[in-house]
Design a protein around this motif. Structure first.
Motif, PDB file in Angstrom:
ATOM      1  N   SER A   1      20.308  -7.057  -8.310  1.00 15.15           N
ATOM      2  CA  SER A   1      20.095  -6.635  -7.021  1.00 15.15           C
ATOM      3  C   SER A   1      20.482  -7.266  -6.082  1.00 15.15           C
ATOM      4  O   SER A   1      20.291  -8.636  -6.025  1.00 15.15           O
ATOM      5  N   LEU A   2      21.082  -6.719  -5.057  1.00 11.24           N
ATOM      6  CA  LEU A   2      21.573  -7.362  -4.066  1.00 11.24           C
ATOM      7  C   LEU A   2      20.738  -7.723  -2.787  1.00 11.24           C
ATOM      8  O   LEU A   2      19.660  -6.946  -2.604  1.00 11.24           O
ATOM      9  N   GLY A   3      20.692  -8.895  -1.887  1.00  8.68           N
ATOM     10  CA  GLY A   3      20.050  -9.126  -0.964  1.00  8.68           C
ATOM     11  C   GLY A   3      20.217  -8.218   0.215  1.00  8.68           C
ATOM     12  O   GLY A   3      21.150  -7.866   0.542  1.00  8.68           O
ATOM     13  N   ASP A   4      19.129  -7.928   1.104  1.00  6.62           N
ATOM     14  CA  ASP A   4      19.095  -7.005   2.100  1.00  6.62           C
ATOM     15  C   ASP A   4      18.592  -8.032   3.310  1.00  6.62           C
ATOM     16  O   ASP A   4      17.492  -8.170   3.452  1.00  6.62           O
ATOM     17  N   ILE A   5      19.521  -8.412   4.140  1.00  8.16           N
ATOM     18  CA  ILE A   5      19.341  -9.124   5.516  1.00  8.16           C
ATOM     19  C   ILE A   5      18.379  -8.077   6.323  1.00  8.16           C
ATOM     20  O   ILE A   5      18.734  -7.298   6.681  1.00  8.16           O
TER      21      ILE A   5
ATOM     22  N   ILE B   1      17.805 -16.557   8.994  1.00  2.77           N
ATOM     23  CA  ILE B   1      17.858 -14.972   8.355  1.00  2.77           C
ATOM     24  C   ILE B   1      16.835 -15.103   7.385  1.00  2.77           C
ATOM     25  O   ILE B   1      16.511 -15.924   6.537  1.00  2.77           O
ATOM     26  N   GLY B   2      16.414 -14.014   7.366  1.00  3.90           N
ATOM     27  CA  GLY B   2      15.607 -13.413   6.203  1.00  3.90           C
ATOM     28  C   GLY B   2      16.246 -12.420   5.565  1.00  3.90           C
ATOM     29  O   GLY B   2      16.831 -11.529   5.749  1.00  3.90           O
ATOM     30  N   PHE B   3      15.781 -12.429   4.129  1.00  4.76           N
ATOM     31  CA  PHE B   3      16.196 -11.467   3.095  1.00  4.76           C
ATOM     32  C   PHE B   3      15.326 -11.196   2.171  1.00  4.76           C
ATOM     33  O   PHE B   3      14.736 -11.908   1.641  1.00  4.76           O
ATOM     34  N   ASP B   4      15.557  -9.937   1.549  1.00  2.00           N
ATOM     35  CA  ASP B   4      14.657  -9.370   0.572  1.00  2.00           C
ATOM     36  C   ASP B   4      15.468  -9.388  -0.737  1.00  2.00           C
ATOM     37  O   ASP B   4      16.684  -8.856  -0.859  1.00  2.00           O
TER      38      ASP B   4
ATOM     39  N   ASN C   1      14.216  -9.571 -11.820  1.00  2.00           N
ATOM     40  CA  ASN C   1      13.402  -8.905 -12.984  1.00  2.00           C
ATOM     41  C   ASN C   1      12.104  -7.780 -12.373  1.00  2.00           C
ATOM     42  O   ASN C   1      11.268  -8.172 -13.168  1.00  2.00           O
ATOM     43  N   GLY C   2      12.723  -7.134 -11.637  1.00  2.00           N
ATOM     44  CA  GLY C   2      11.738  -6.225 -10.990  1.00  2.00           C
ATOM     45  C   GLY C   2      10.821  -6.598  -9.873  1.00  2.00           C
ATOM     46  O   GLY C   2      10.128  -5.932  -9.351  1.00  2.00           O
ATOM     47  N   ILE C   3      10.712  -7.996  -9.752  1.00  2.00           N
ATOM     48  CA  ILE C   3       9.895  -8.621  -8.814  1.00  2.00           C
ATOM     49  C   ILE C   3      10.791  -8.654  -7.415  1.00  2.00           C
ATOM     50  O   ILE C   3      11.724  -9.306  -7.349  1.00  2.00           O
ATOM     51  N   GLU C   4      10.126  -8.122  -6.329  1.00  2.00           N
ATOM     52  CA  GLU C   4      10.504  -8.305  -5.182  1.00  2.00           C
ATOM     53  C   GLU C   4      10.215  -9.744  -4.377  1.00  2.00           C
ATOM     54  O   GLU C   4       8.929  -9.858  -4.441  1.00  2.00           O
ATOM     55  N   TYR C   5      11.156 -10.418  -3.740  1.00  2.00           N
ATOM     56  CA  TYR C   5      10.918 -11.863  -3.065  1.00  2.00           C
ATOM     57  C   TYR C   5      11.386 -11.391  -1.645  1.00  2.00           C
ATOM     58  O   TYR C   5      12.432 -10.899  -1.524  1.00  2.00           O
ATOM     59  N   HIS C   6      10.842 -12.244  -0.842  1.00  2.00           N
ATOM     60  CA  HIS C   6      11.288 -12.404   0.714  1.00  2.00           C
ATOM     61  C   HIS C   6      11.741 -14.182   0.681  1.00  2.00           C
ATOM     62  O   HIS C   6      10.912 -14.925   0.335  1.00  2.00           O
TER      63      HIS C   6
ATOM     64  N   LEU D   1      24.138  -5.030   2.230  1.00  2.00           N
ATOM     65  CA  LEU D   1      23.814  -5.737   0.835  1.00  2.00           C
ATOM     66  C   LEU D   1      24.811  -6.901   0.406  1.00  2.00           C
ATOM     67  O   LEU D   1      25.824  -6.830   0.632  1.00  2.00           O
ATOM     68  N   TYR D   2      24.103  -8.305   0.237  1.00  2.00           N
ATOM     69  CA  TYR D   2      24.851  -9.324  -0.049  1.00  2.00           C
ATOM     70  C   TYR D   2      24.440  -9.728  -1.430  1.00  2.00           C
ATOM     71  O   TYR D   2      23.132  -9.818  -1.731  1.00  2.00           O
TER      72      TYR D   2
END
Length: 181
Positions: free
Chosen positions: A113-117, A131-134, A138-143, A162-163
């Motif tokens: 899954s790619l990071g979303d700024i 910058i902040g990104f999500d 393994n299905g767990i979302e991080y910030h 998406l990066y």
């Protein structure tokens, strides 16, 4: 009368020199910009981050040093590694280069899954752009917040694009967005 005036001026000049020297010694004697221009570089590891305190350990010529900073940026984690710039003449005189994280092969993987700024902040006072990104592992979302080199043009970063993100397989909270991909 003229001799008294000279003595007073000499005393004032001497006092100003002493104050200046005490200030230079107490601040390490070298500015952040000067340290960055010097050749001293090594890797520092965050060994403690709590509240407004941060400690990084780094090694030079077999000797270990501790760098203490206040007010680290928000999502820095214990175990993260960054380049450290130091004064070769005073190895305690060092600064972390947060926009140069160390990403070791075998320890980091790229997310599927790619990071979303989702935000960015220019802080001209500290010469940092954050910058902040999500991202998901393994299905767990991080910030995560990440310092990038100051002066990176806003046009170089497309918000909501998406990066790819590299994350530490042992601690997925340690991750870095790859803006050049």
């Amino acid at each position: 009368m003229m001799t008294n005036l000279r003595n007073i001026l000499s005393t004032i000049a001497f006092f100003c020199l002493v104050v200046f020297l005490v200030y230079k010694c107490s601040t390490g004697g070298t500015s952040k910009e000067d340290i960055l221009k010097l050749d001293g570089r090594t890797i520092g590891t965050v060994i403690y981050k709590g509240g407004t305190k941060l400690e990084m350990e780094y090694e030079i010529d077999g000797l270990k040093y501790i760098l203490k900073k206040s007010r680290p940026y928000t999502s820095i984690q214990n175990g993260e590694q960054f380049q450290i710039a130091y004064n070769p003449h005073n190895k305690n005189d060092a600064i972390p280069i947060y926009y140069e994280p160390v990403i070791n092969e075998g320890i980091f993987e790229t997310t599927n899954s790619l990071g979303d700024i989702n935000w960015d902040i220019n802080n001209y006072f500290t010469n940092q752009q954050i910058i902040g990104f999500d991202y998901k592992v393994n299905g767990i979302e991080y910030h995560k917040a990440q310092v990038i080199e100051f002066g990176t043009e806003k046009g170089d970063i497309i918000l909501d694009r998406l990066y790819p993100v590299m994350y530490n397989v042992k601690n997925p909270k340690i991750a870095y967005i790859l803006l050049d991909k």
